[in-house]
Design a protein around this motif. Structure first.
Motif, mmCIF file in Angstrom:
data_model
loop_
_atom_site.group_PDB
_atom_site.id
_atom_site.type_symbol
_atom_site.label_atom_id
_atom_site.label_comp_id
_atom_site.label_asym_id
_atom_site.label_seq_id
_atom_site.Cartn_x
_atom_site.Cartn_y
_atom_site.Cartn_z
ATOM 1 N N PRO A 1 0.812 -1.217 0.000
ATOM 2 C CA PRO A 1 0.000 0.000 0.000
ATOM 3 C C PRO A 1 0.851 1.277 0.000
ATOM 4 O O PRO A 1 2.002 1.276 0.446
ATOM 5 C CB PRO A 1 -0.786 -0.107 1.310
ATOM 6 N N VAL A 2 0.254 2.346 -0.487
ATOM 7 C CA VAL A 2 0.832 3.681 -0.329
ATOM 8 C C VAL A 2 0.356 4.216 1.010
ATOM 9 O O VAL A 2 -0.849 4.378 1.229
ATOM 10 C CB VAL A 2 0.405 4.623 -1.467
ATOM 11 N N LEU A 3 1.286 4.492 1.932
ATOM 12 C CA LEU A 3 0.914 4.938 3.270
ATOM 13 C C LEU A 3 1.341 6.364 3.584
ATOM 14 O O LEU A 3 1.027 6.884 4.650
ATOM 15 C CB LEU A 3 1.477 3.964 4.321
ATOM 16 N N SER A 4 2.064 6.982 2.654
ATOM 17 C CA SER A 4 2.328 8.419 2.773
ATOM 18 C C SER A 4 2.632 8.988 1.397
ATOM 19 O O SER A 4 3.103 8.268 0.501
ATOM 20 C CB SER A 4 3.465 8.723 3.760
ATOM 21 N N VAL A 5 2.345 10.275 1.255
ATOM 22 C CA VAL A 5 2.581 11.003 0.011
ATOM 23 C C VAL A 5 3.439 12.213 0.335
ATOM 24 O O VAL A 5 3.111 12.989 1.237
ATOM 25 C CB VAL A 5 1.251 11.458 -0.624
ATOM 26 N N HIS A 6 4.548 12.341 -0.373
ATOM 27 C CA HIS A 6 5.396 13.525 -0.214
ATOM 28 C C HIS A 6 4.973 14.535 -1.266
ATOM 29 O O HIS A 6 5.136 14.304 -2.466
ATOM 30 C CB HIS A 6 6.869 13.142 -0.383
ATOM 31 N N ALA A 7 4.401 15.648 -0.825
ATOM 32 C CA ALA A 7 3.938 16.679 -1.752
ATOM 33 C C ALA A 7 5.109 17.220 -2.571
ATOM 34 O O ALA A 7 6.263 17.191 -2.125
ATOM 35 C CB ALA A 7 3.276 17.818 -0.978
ATOM 36 N N PRO A 8 4.858 17.726 -3.782
ATOM 37 C CA PRO A 8 5.928 18.261 -4.623
ATOM 38 C C PRO A 8 6.418 19.621 -4.130
ATOM 39 O O PRO A 8 5.953 20.670 -4.586
ATOM 40 C CB PRO A 8 5.281 18.344 -6.011
ATOM 41 N N CYS A 9 7.357 19.577 -3.167
ATOM 42 C CA CYS A 9 7.866 20.795 -2.527
ATOM 43 C C CYS A 9 9.314 21.111 -2.916
ATOM 44 O O CYS A 9 9.851 22.124 -2.480
ATOM 45 C CB CYS A 9 7.825 20.644 -1.002
ATOM 46 N N PRO B 1 -2.529 8.076 5.147
ATOM 47 C CA PRO B 1 -2.912 9.023 6.200
ATOM 48 C C PRO B 1 -2.013 10.252 6.323
ATOM 49 O O PRO B 1 -2.333 11.164 7.078
ATOM 50 C CB PRO B 1 -2.825 8.174 7.474
ATOM 51 N N THR B 2 -0.884 10.270 5.592
ATOM 52 C CA THR B 2 0.099 11.342 5.805
ATOM 53 C C THR B 2 0.508 11.997 4.498
ATOM 54 O O THR B 2 0.779 11.313 3.505
ATOM 55 C CB THR B 2 1.366 10.773 6.484
ATOM 56 N N THR C 1 2.294 6.907 16.687
ATOM 57 C CA THR C 1 1.311 6.107 15.955
ATOM 58 C C THR C 1 1.466 6.258 14.445
ATOM 59 O O THR C 1 0.596 5.816 13.682
ATOM 60 C CB THR C 1 -0.120 6.501 16.353
ATOM 61 N N GLY C 2 2.558 6.875 14.003
ATOM 62 C CA GLY C 2 2.757 7.116 12.587
ATOM 63 C C GLY C 2 3.558 6.021 11.914
ATOM 64 O O GLY C 2 3.531 4.860 12.315
ATOM 65 N N SER C 3 4.296 6.393 10.876
ATOM 66 C CA SER C 3 5.093 5.446 10.116
ATOM 67 C C SER C 3 6.511 5.974 9.956
ATOM 68 O O SER C 3 6.786 7.159 10.155
ATOM 69 C CB SER C 3 4.463 5.185 8.740
ATOM 70 N N VAL C 4 7.412 5.063 9.612
ATOM 71 C CA VAL C 4 8.818 5.392 9.363
ATOM 72 C C VAL C 4 9.108 5.100 7.893
ATOM 73 O O VAL C 4 8.878 3.975 7.431
ATOM 74 C CB VAL C 4 9.755 4.561 10.260
ATOM 75 N N ALA C 5 9.570 6.092 7.156
ATOM 76 C CA ALA C 5 9.895 5.907 5.742
ATOM 77 C C ALA C 5 11.405 5.948 5.562
ATOM 78 O O ALA C 5 12.057 6.910 5.969
ATOM 79 C CB ALA C 5 9.233 6.985 4.892
ATOM 80 N N VAL C 6 11.949 4.888 4.969
ATOM 81 C CA VAL C 6 13.368 4.862 4.642
ATOM 82 C C VAL C 6 13.599 5.797 3.456
ATOM 83 O O VAL C 6 13.030 5.604 2.371
ATOM 84 C CB VAL C 6 13.827 3.431 4.308
ATOM 85 N N GLU C 7 14.402 6.829 3.694
ATOM 86 C CA GLU C 7 14.708 7.812 2.649
ATOM 87 C C GLU C 7 16.220 7.923 2.565
ATOM 88 O O GLU C 7 16.841 8.737 3.250
ATOM 89 C CB GLU C 7 14.056 9.161 2.975
ATOM 90 N N VAL C 8 16.816 7.062 1.745
ATOM 91 C CA VAL C 8 18.268 7.020 1.598
ATOM 92 C C VAL C 8 18.629 7.246 0.139
ATOM 93 O O VAL C 8 17.841 6.962 -0.760
ATOM 94 C CB VAL C 8 18.845 5.675 2.102
ATOM 95 N N ALA C 9 19.821 7.762 -0.088
ATOM 96 C CA ALA C 9 20.289 8.038 -1.443
ATOM 97 C C ALA C 9 21.017 6.813 -1.987
ATOM 98 O O ALA C 9 22.024 6.386 -1.419
ATOM 99 C CB ALA C 9 21.214 9.253 -1.441
ATOM 100 N N ALA D 1 -3.562 11.409 -1.542
ATOM 101 C CA ALA D 1 -3.448 10.618 -0.319
ATOM 102 C C ALA D 1 -4.797 10.013 0.067
ATOM 103 O O ALA D 1 -4.885 8.828 0.411
ATOM 104 C CB ALA D 1 -2.899 11.483 0.813
ATOM 105 N N GLU D 2 -5.843 10.811 0.015
ATOM 106 C CA GLU D 2 -7.185 10.309 0.349
ATOM 107 C C GLU D 2 -7.594 9.169 -0.581
ATOM 108 O O GLU D 2 -8.127 8.145 -0.141
ATOM 109 C CB GLU D 2 -8.209 11.438 0.246
ATOM 110 N N THR D 3 -7.343 9.355 -1.861
ATOM 111 C CA THR D 3 -7.727 8.355 -2.847
ATOM 112 C C THR D 3 -7.025 7.029 -2.605
ATOM 113 O O THR D 3 -7.607 5.954 -2.786
ATOM 114 C CB THR D 3 -7.403 8.867 -4.268
#
Length: 275
Positions: free
Chosen positions: A60-68, A97-98, A227-235, A91-93
């Motif tokens: 599943p997709v559990l978070s969306v990083h907005a285009p910032c 949740p984040t 109660t959130g999630s941890v996203a691995v963000e590595v280069a 995210a809603e679709t």
């Protein structure tokens, strides 16, 4: 016993491979979900395509990083509020949740002026989504330092309903990540897991390969009531092969699960990283 905290693979971690590769790798390596970085890859902007990938790979997709990011200022719209609105709808679709969002750039004067009130309006319109404002860092070039964010790189100075804590950004800003988590308090909604050495740039190393308190921070989450999630963000853009990229992403997942399941209820102090 696996952690109750979902560990996600950020699609930015597979760059320069496309968004679809994040789902493939997340499934094969055993991640709990994906964080979609919305960028110029058309798939990252398309709810139907993302829903299809999530169903195909069972991730599943559990978070969306907005285009910032600087390179995504024209994705969807040049209007930053429209980009955030569309990120919320995406995210809603997808049932995520984040939404991760950066503080405004200094040149986005009107956006910066209305940022706090605008976020509140978005929360009212999208009550099932948390807009988690991420800690950033000052930029150092040629011996000089400037802050490209308004009102600053540290969102806790302003105060928001939800935060994303990025450990690589803590390294770049010479900030104690555990104290940053303390300042975020119960509003800590999301973690970007990546390491750094405090060189003053955003490194996004595999956790454990820098000097940040990645393990202690993860172990402290249970005691924080997280109660959130941890996203691995590595280069991994420097990986010379897919096998090396997979090995780095597997090591990151194993690190996260190991330290999350240690479940240390305390929040140990960390030593400040200085340049």
């Amino acid at each position: 016993m696996t952690s109750r905290v979902p560990v996600l693979l950020s699609s930015s971690s597979v760059f320069p491979e496309p968004t679809a590769a994040a789902f493939e790798l997340a499934a094969s390596l055993g991640y709990d979900g994906v964080e979609v970085m919305v960028w110029t890859d058309a798939v990252s902007q398309d709810a139907g395509a993302l829903r299809g990938l999530a169903a195909h790979y069972g991730v599943p997709v559990l978070s969306v990083h907005a285009p910032c990011l600087l390179v995504t200022q024209r994705v969807w719209s040049p209007d930053p509020w429209e980009r955030l609105r569309r990120a919320a709808v995406l995210a809603e679709t997808l049932g995520a949740p984040t939404v991760v969002v950066h503080p405004p750039f200094t040149w986005q004067r009107e956006y910066a002026r209305t940022f706090t009130a605008g976020l509140s309006r978005l929360v009212t319109k999208h009550p099932d989504v948390r807009f988690a404002v991420e800690n950033m860092y000052p930029v150092r070039m040629a011996g000089r330092e400037f802050v490209p964010y308004q009102p600053g790189w540290d969102p806790t100075d302003t105060g928001y309903d939800s935060y994303t804590l990025d450990l690589s950004h803590c390294a770049a800003s010479h900030t104690d990540a555990l104290r940053m988590a303390d300042a975020m308090g119960a509003n800590l909604a999301h973690v970007h897991l990546g390491d750094g050495t405090g060189e003053g740039r955003d490194e996004h190393l595999v956790p454990g390969r820098g000097n940040q308190p990645c393990g202690p921070l993860l172990a402290s989450l249970a005691g924080r009531g997280f109660t959130g999630s941890v996203a691995v963000e590595v280069a991994t853009r420097g990986a010379k092969s897919r096998a090396i990229r997979e090995a780095d992403l597997r090591a990151s997942l194993e690190f996260a699960r190991q330290h999350l399941t240690s479940g240390n209820p305390s929040t140990p102090a960390a030593t400040r990283v200085d340049a």
